[in-house]
Design an enzyme around this catalytic site. Structure first.
Site, PDB file in Angstrom:
ATOM      1  N   GLY A 152      -4.985  11.375  39.442  1.00 53.12           N
ATOM      2  CA  GLY A 152      -4.445  12.322  40.423  1.00 53.12           C
ATOM      3  C   GLY A 152      -5.508  13.360  40.717  1.00 53.12           C
TER       4      GLY A 152
ATOM      5  N   CYS B 165      -7.538   8.536  33.805  1.00 57.62           N
ATOM      6  CA  CYS B 165      -8.148   9.684  34.495  1.00 57.62           C
ATOM      7  C   CYS B 165      -7.261  10.933  34.351  1.00 57.62           C
ATOM      8  CB  CYS B 165      -8.443   9.329  35.945  1.00 57.62           C
ATOM      9  SG  CYS B 165      -9.581  10.491  36.701  1.00 57.62           S
ATOM     10  N   TYR B 166      -6.657  11.408  35.425  1.00 61.59           N
ATOM     11  CA  TYR B 166      -5.776  12.578  35.278  1.00 61.59           C
ATOM     12  C   TYR B 166      -4.710  12.301  34.217  1.00 61.59           C
ATOM     13  CZ  TYR B 166      -2.356  16.210  36.412  1.00 61.59           C
ATOM     14  OH  TYR B 166      -1.483  17.271  36.334  1.00 61.59           O
TER      15      TYR B 166
ATOM     16  N   HIS C 228     -11.526   4.394  35.429  1.00 68.75           N
ATOM     17  CA  HIS C 228     -10.456   3.656  36.128  1.00 68.75           C
ATOM     18  C   HIS C 228     -10.582   2.151  35.858  1.00 68.75           C
ATOM     19  CE1 HIS C 228      -8.773   6.889  38.637  1.00 68.75           C
ATOM     20  NE2 HIS C 228      -9.984   7.419  38.525  1.00 68.75           N
TER      21      HIS C 228
ATOM     22  N   GLU D 248      -8.631  -0.094  36.732  1.00 71.71           N
ATOM     23  CA  GLU D 248      -8.013  -0.885  37.811  1.00 71.71           C
ATOM     24  C   GLU D 248      -8.971  -1.206  38.955  1.00 71.71           C
ATOM     25  OE1 GLU D 248      -7.562   2.224  37.128  1.00 71.71           O
ATOM     26  OE2 GLU D 248      -7.095   3.460  38.858  1.00 71.71           O
TER      27      GLU D 248
ATOM     28  N   SER E  95      10.067 -12.968  63.317  1.00 72.44           N
ATOM     29  CA  SER E  95       8.956 -12.832  64.264  1.00 72.44           C
ATOM     30  C   SER E  95       8.002 -14.013  64.151  1.00 72.44           C
ATOM     31  CB  SER E  95       8.189 -11.549  63.958  1.00 72.44           C
ATOM     32  OG  SER E  95       7.485 -11.685  62.731  1.00 72.44           O
ATOM     33  N   GLY E  96       8.132 -14.786  63.074  1.00 72.32           N
ATOM     34  CA  GLY E  96       7.153 -15.849  62.823  1.00 72.32           C
ATOM     35  C   GLY E  96       6.017 -15.349  61.950  1.00 72.32           C
ATOM     36  N   GLY E  97       5.979 -14.047  61.677  1.00 71.93           N
ATOM     37  CA  GLY E  97       4.999 -13.482  60.750  1.00 71.93           C
ATOM     38  C   GLY E  97       5.370 -13.860  59.320  1.00 71.93           C
ATOM     39  N   VAL E  98       4.440 -13.614  58.393  1.00 68.11           N
ATOM     40  CA  VAL E  98       4.649 -14.067  57.016  1.00 68.11           C
ATOM     41  C   VAL E  98       5.902 -13.429  56.393  1.00 68.11           C
ATOM     42  CG1 VAL E  98       3.583 -14.278  54.755  1.00 68.11           C
ATOM     43  CG2 VAL E  98       2.151 -14.118  56.775  1.00 68.11           C
ATOM     44  N   ASP E  99       6.006 -12.108  56.507  1.00 66.91           N
ATOM     45  CA  ASP E  99       7.073 -11.414  55.780  1.00 66.91           C
ATOM     46  C   ASP E  99       8.466 -11.844  56.254  1.00 66.91           C
ATOM     47  OD1 ASP E  99       4.895 -10.171  54.750  1.00 66.91           O
ATOM     48  OD2 ASP E  99       5.178  -8.278  55.805  1.00 66.91           O
ATOM     49  N   SER E 100       8.676 -11.824  57.575  1.00 69.62           N
ATOM     50  CA  SER E 100      10.026 -12.173  58.032  1.00 69.62           C
ATOM     51  C   SER E 100      10.301 -13.657  57.806  1.00 69.62           C
ATOM     52  CB  SER E 100      10.248 -11.760  59.491  1.00 69.62           C
ATOM     53  OG  SER E 100       9.441 -12.509  60.364  1.00 69.62           O
ATOM     54  N   SER E 101       9.281 -14.496  57.878  1.00 68.99           N
ATOM     55  CA  SER E 101       9.504 -15.928  57.642  1.00 68.99           C
ATOM     56  C   SER E 101       9.925 -16.173  56.193  1.00 68.99           C
ATOM     57  CB  SER E 101       8.236 -16.736  57.908  1.00 68.99           C
ATOM     58  OG  SER E 101       7.843 -16.599  59.241  1.00 68.99           O
TER      59      SER E 101
ATOM     60  N   LYS F 182       1.728  -8.271  49.260  1.00 65.57           N
ATOM     61  CA  LYS F 182       1.497  -9.317  50.269  1.00 65.57           C
ATOM     62  C   LYS F 182       1.074 -10.656  49.656  1.00 65.57           C
ATOM     63  CE  LYS F 182       1.158  -9.902  54.809  1.00 65.57           C
ATOM     64  NZ  LYS F 182       2.109  -9.336  55.769  1.00 65.57           N
TER      65      LYS F 182
END
Ligand code: XMP
Length: 529
Positions: A55, A82-83, A181, A183, A235-241, A381
């Site tokens: 942070g 870190c913080y 860090h 990560e 929509s045919g996009g990844v998420d909605s599909s 994603k």
């Protein structure tokens, strides 16, 4: 919650999402929560481990983010980063001070005897956190404060030239801290360190997998939805599909997917979506395709302001969607393809603002539904893509490059007409085909993350055969980016660009010039409008 969970307690660090993603890469489920999460709620989650993020603050300032000391008494392993490491030191009686030399970037880091597996003698207590990690490696630092004195009971396990306590731990209380860090990818062995923490220290089994996610989510959706009816904007996009297929697996024909073709899709896209989700596709759901092209073109006629165009498209999309929904009568659930970064970015702990691009223009106001279902709201994603593959969705859909909700509307400069849409669709199809082929042949080394053709509003004089032409200029764009917030222009080989130019001018009527957009973001944006 019965699944093994690591809670990432967010103290305002810029890498909060990344920590959760890295933990999930160890096949352990992680959730990000704000540091304001009450201890009682945290206890209810029964986490196997807790990670404090970094942070921007100093722990000794009065209004800095903090957490009750009680957390250290739960017996749950904690890793402070870190913080988060300074907060742990500060709260437990150590001393945090402004470092005489602040460290930023790649930093040589040495394990001390207690941390170093190599130098620790037989039978001594080596650090589990650094298990399998060599005595010297590079870490990523970003700090102006440091731990000047570790709290009682802690031993120092790593140091750098300017940081006497680059890592410390009290294994008896299962408390661990790193000033660096782990990560970020610049830290060598960072992933090993996190793996050591979640598997060896927290004792997680590493069983978070997408097949179990599908199974569990389908079960949960069935319980939640019962006999209810679900409406999903596709929509045919990844998420909605992926959301639609999960729901169809759970409740079959109780689901209706509405796909609005606004006439601003890529070439053949409407038919491709219909082929997958429509009556001849592989899923058992109700599919409604609305061909609203002309309605959109009518609304957009003569409009050349980019923001107004976006607004018109978003607004009209909602109206069409609402009209279709009304035909169905009351639905019980509205499904959204919201994913975890949307949830985190829209403000942790606050009610999630649904990002407008999930259905182009926000939530419909006049659709009767009781509740929203968001089956992907806890997934990143790459995990959504893995679920998509798990569900048998075609790869070309799962790995599609992003496509903006307003579609070609933001790739046609100036006003939109059916003729301009045709030109950009044709040119874009040729360009994508050639780039894909060049990637296959190895002519393009690093495939671009997004590449498309756009239509400038420039017309210029040319000559074709013996005739003078006065036609449009097509703009080709290709960018490499990891987050789409910044982007670099991709170095597409000249020969590939030339091939695209020749084909586009020969095959697409109305084009007599092709340009390549070299602009990075910033100062440009990825889309042209
Ligand atoms: P820009 O043009 O802002 O684009 O650099 C960044 C990324 O976002 C996508 N984009 C959108 N996606 N609705 C969307 O769903 C939109 O209105 C929209 N505008 C831009 C763009 O394609 C790129 O990936």
């Amino acid at each position: 919650m019965n699944q093994e969970t690591i809670v990432v307690l967010d103290f305002g660090g810029q890498y909060n999402q990344l920590i959760a993603r890295r933990v999930r890469e160890c096949e352990v489920y992680a959730e990000v929560h704000p540091y304001t999460m009450p201890l009682e709620k945290l206890k209810e989650m029964n986490p196997k481990g807790i990670i404090f993020t970094g942070g921007p603050n100093s722990v000794y300032l009065e209004d800095s983010p903090t957490y009750t000391e009680e957390i250290f008494k739960l017996g749950i392993p904690i890793l402070g980063i870190c913080y988060g490491s300074q907060l742990m030191a500060h709260k437990l009686g150590g001393r945090v001070a402004t470092a005489p030399v602040s460290e930023y970037g790649h930093t040589k880091t040495m394990l001390c005897d207690a941390g170093n597996a190599q130098s620790a003698g037989e039978g001594s207590h080596r650090s589990l956190l650094f298990d399998g990690i060599p005595g010297e490696f590079t870490t990523w630092m970003s700090h102006t404060d440091y731990i000047a004195e570790a709290p009682e009971g802690f031993r120092i396990t790593a140091r750098t030239e300017h940081c006497p306590a680059a890592a410390m731990e009290d294994p008896a209380r299962k408390l661990y801290a790193t000033q660096f860090h782990p990560e970020v990818m610049h830290t060598q062995y960072g992933q090993e360190l996190l793996r050591n923490f979640v598997l060896k220290i927290c004792g997680c089994s590493g069983s978070w997998r997408m097949d179990s996610f599908v199974e569990r989510t389908v079960q949960e959706l069935r319980e939640k939805i019962g006999n209810g009816r679900v409406l999903c904007g596709l929509s045919g996009g990844v998420d909605s599909s992926v959301a639609a297929v999960l729901l169809s697996k759970a409740v079959g024909k109780q689901l209706t997917c509405v796909f609005v073709d606004h006439g601003l899709l890529r070439k053949n896209e409407g038919d491709e979506v219909e082929a997958v989700f429509g009556p001849d596709g592989q899923y058992d759901l109700n599919f409604v395709r609305v061909n609203a092209q002309h309605r959109f073109y009518l609304k957009l006629a003569g409009e050349n302001d980019p923001e107004r165009k976006r607004h018109i498209i978003g607004e009209e999309f909602i109206r069409v969607f609402e009209e279709e929904a009304k035909k169905l009568g009351t639905v019980d659930f509205l499904a959204q393809g919201t994913i975890y970064p949307d949830v985190i970015e829209s403000g942790l702990g606050k009610s999630a603002v649904i990002k407008s691009h999930h259905n182009v223009g926000g939530l419909p106001e006049h659709v009767d539904f009781k509740e929203i279902v968001e089956p992907l709201r806890m997934l990143f994603k790459d995990e959504v893509r893995r679920v998509g593959l798990e569900l048998g969705i075609p790869e070309y859909l799962v790995f599609r490059q992003p496509f903006p909700g307003p579609g070609l509307g933001v790739r046609i400069i100036d006003d939109i007409t059916a003729e301009k849409v045709r030109i950009v669709q044709e040119a874009d199809a040729i360009y994508r085909e050639e780039v894909d082929a060049a990637v296959q042949r190895g002519e393009i080394q690093t495939p671009p993350n997004q590449y498309f053709a756009a239509l400038s509003n420039m017309r210029s004089v040319g000559v074709m055969g013996d005739f003078r032409t006065y036609d449009y200029a097509v703009v080709l764009r290709a960018v490499c980016t990891s987050d789409f917030m910044t982007a670099d222009c991709t170095d597409i080989p000249f020969a590939v660009l030339q091939r695209c130019m020749t084909r586009i001018i020969n095959e697409v009527k109305g084009v007599n010039r092709v340009m390549y957009d070299l602009t990075s973001k910033p100062p440009g944006t990825i889309e042209l409008e």
